[in-house]
Scaffold this motif. Structure first.
Motif, PDB file in Angstrom:
ATOM      1  N   UNK A 225      -4.316-114.153  -0.494  1.00  0.00           N
ATOM      2  CA  UNK A 225      -4.686-115.271  -1.351  1.00  0.00           C
ATOM      3  C   UNK A 225      -6.182-115.282  -1.649  1.00  0.00           C
ATOM      4  N   UNK A 226      -6.978-114.867  -0.696  1.00  0.00           N
ATOM      5  CA  UNK A 226      -8.423-114.776  -0.941  1.00  0.00           C
ATOM      6  C   UNK A 226      -8.724-113.730  -2.017  1.00  0.00           C
ATOM      7  N   UNK A 227      -8.034-112.606  -1.965  1.00  0.00           N
ATOM      8  CA  UNK A 227      -8.206-111.567  -2.989  1.00  0.00           C
ATOM      9  C   UNK A 227      -7.841-112.122  -4.366  1.00  0.00           C
ATOM     10  N   UNK A 228      -6.728-112.845  -4.452  1.00  0.00           N
ATOM     11  CA  UNK A 228      -6.306-113.422  -5.726  1.00  0.00           C
ATOM     12  C   UNK A 228      -7.315-114.443  -6.242  1.00  0.00           C
ATOM     13  N   UNK A 229      -8.028-115.111  -5.325  1.00  0.00           N
ATOM     14  CA  UNK A 229      -9.023-116.112  -5.731  1.00  0.00           C
ATOM     15  C   UNK A 229     -10.337-115.476  -6.180  1.00  0.00           C
ATOM     16  N   UNK A 230     -10.460-114.152  -6.035  1.00  0.00           N
ATOM     17  CA  UNK A 230     -11.653-113.462  -6.511  1.00  0.00           C
ATOM     18  C   UNK A 230     -12.598-112.977  -5.436  1.00  0.00           C
ATOM     19  N   UNK A 231     -12.254-113.172  -4.177  1.00  0.00           N
ATOM     20  CA  UNK A 231     -13.119-112.718  -3.091  1.00  0.00           C
ATOM     21  C   UNK A 231     -12.970-111.213  -2.877  1.00  0.00           C
ATOM     22  N   UNK A 232     -14.037-110.609  -2.384  1.00  0.00           N
ATOM     23  CA  UNK A 232     -14.032-109.186  -2.042  1.00  0.00           C
ATOM     24  C   UNK A 232     -14.571-109.013  -0.617  1.00  0.00           C
ATOM     25  N   UNK A 233     -14.611-107.771  -0.178  1.00  0.00           N
ATOM     26  CA  UNK A 233     -15.145-107.428   1.153  1.00  0.00           C
ATOM     27  C   UNK A 233     -14.505-108.301   2.231  1.00  0.00           C
ATOM     28  N   UNK A 234     -13.197-108.422   2.169  1.00  0.00           N
ATOM     29  CA  UNK A 234     -12.474-109.281   3.112  1.00  0.00           C
ATOM     30  C   UNK A 234     -12.326-108.560   4.445  1.00  0.00           C
ATOM     31  N   UNK A 235     -12.749-109.226   5.499  1.00  0.00           N
ATOM     32  CA  UNK A 235     -12.755-108.637   6.839  1.00  0.00           C
ATOM     33  C   UNK A 235     -11.983-109.562   7.784  1.00  0.00           C
ATOM     34  N   UNK A 236     -10.920-109.042   8.365  1.00  0.00           N
ATOM     35  CA  UNK A 236     -10.120-109.794   9.328  1.00  0.00           C
ATOM     36  C   UNK A 236     -10.546-109.381  10.726  1.00  0.00           C
ATOM     37  N   UNK A 237     -10.931-110.348  11.520  1.00  0.00           N
ATOM     38  CA  UNK A 237     -11.500-110.106  12.848  1.00  0.00           C
ATOM     39  C   UNK A 237     -10.632-110.810  13.893  1.00  0.00           C
ATOM     40  N   UNK A 238      -9.941-110.017  14.709  1.00  0.00           N
ATOM     41  CA  UNK A 238      -9.115-110.583  15.776  1.00  0.00           C
ATOM     42  C   UNK A 238      -9.841-110.616  17.122  1.00  0.00           C
ATOM     43  N   UNK A 239     -11.089-110.171  17.130  1.00  0.00           N
ATOM     44  CA  UNK A 239     -11.828-110.066  18.397  1.00  0.00           C
ATOM     45  C   UNK A 239     -12.476-111.401  18.751  1.00  0.00           C
ATOM     46  N   UNK A 240     -11.658-112.301  19.282  1.00  0.00           N
ATOM     47  CA  UNK A 240     -12.144-113.607  19.719  1.00  0.00           C
ATOM     48  C   UNK A 240     -12.109-113.718  21.245  1.00  0.00           C
ATOM     49  N   UNK A 241     -12.087-112.570  21.902  1.00  0.00           N
ATOM     50  CA  UNK A 241     -11.927-112.549  23.373  1.00  0.00           C
ATOM     51  C   UNK A 241     -13.023-113.314  24.084  1.00  0.00           C
TER      52      UNK A 241
END
Length: 265
Positions: free
Chosen positions: A217-233
């Motif tokens: 959905x972020x891509x569809x809204x026009x955002x780029x360089x999307x980074x998903x970070x699961x490292x919340x340890x």
């Protein structure tokens, strides 16, 4: 006139969080209870956003201003927006006690009323799962960001626990039933737990706010360089000090994430 017909899902969500305000800061996972946890949160924000250096950050659904103060601590000029006045009352008291110049505004995170291209950074924590129309919200956040500005979302899928999270949840429930652990009051007193479940069943992400769907959905809204970070340890490790062992392990094994994205120049 049927007053109930004029009480929308968004009104219900607003009322829910208004009632939650009184006990919101008492709960681990909402307020920060140690300098170790504060440092872990600051490290996450710096990793994705850098230090503020006077840049303007808009903290959406700021609640009692936990994230607003973290942003202020690392040098951002912060505006917190929330649509629950009881939350904002507590947020303003915190800022006054710390003598910090954080601005707080009453407003809707999906329709902010902020000017175009006015924010260097937009942040939110545990907002996305409650959105009625996330596609429209993401377009709104894109609009208010300056070209090159960054969005940072911290959220999770609290509907579809993985095998380990389910196991720890069941063990926690059993321990509570046997009186070995204090009852879980994460949704506040009385009927608020049922209200929470009712709301969750009707929002867009009723089947769970998975990171990949948020990114799409972020891509569809026009955002780029999307980074998903699961490292919340580091954050989870600090938070476990304020939870029971089982509850801390349940949270640490949930699908929780940070997602950063950029508005193109």
């Amino acid at each position: 006139m049927n007053l109930a017909s004029n009480f929308s899902l968004k009104d219900e969500i607003k009322a829910y969080w208004s009632e939650r305000a009184a006990t919101f800061d008492e709960q681990p996972g909402h307020e920060i209870f140690s300098e170790g946890e504060r440092a872990a949160w600051q490290a996450l924000f710096i990793r994705h956003l850098g230090r503020g250096e006077g840049r303007r950050a808009v903290d959406l659904a700021c609640g009692t201003a936990v994230i607003s103060h973290l942003l202020d601590d690392i040098g951002f000029r912060v505006t917190g927006i929330d649509w629950a006045e009881p939350m904002l009352e507590r947020a303003r008291c915190k800022a006054a006690a710390r003598k910090r110049p954080i601005e707080f505004l009453l407003g809707d995170a999906e329709v902010t009323m902020e000017p175009d291209n006015s924010a260097d950074v937009v942040t939110n924590r545990h907002l996305v799962w409650t959105l009625v129309d996330p596609a429209a919200a993401f377009r709104e956040w894109h609009r208010i960001l300056k070209p090159g500005g960054k969005l940072l979302i911290v959220d999770g899928d609290f509907v579809n626990p993985g095998p380990l999270s389910r196991l720890f949840s069941r063990l926690s429930a059993l321990a509570q039933k046997l009186g070995l652990m204090a009852p879980d009051k994460r949704h506040g007193p009385g009927a608020l737990g049922e209200t929470h479940r009712s709301i969750l069943s009707r929002v867009y992400f009723s089947n769970g706010a998975r990171a990949e769907e948020v990114a799409r959905l972020l891509t569809e809204a026009g955002f780029t360089d999307i980074r998903v970070d699961f490292d919340l340890k580091a954050i989870h490790r600090q938070q476990r000090k304020n939870f029971s062992l089982l509850k801390g392990l349940e949270r640490a094994t949930q699908h929780r994430y940070a997602i950063s994205a950029v508005k193109p120049v």
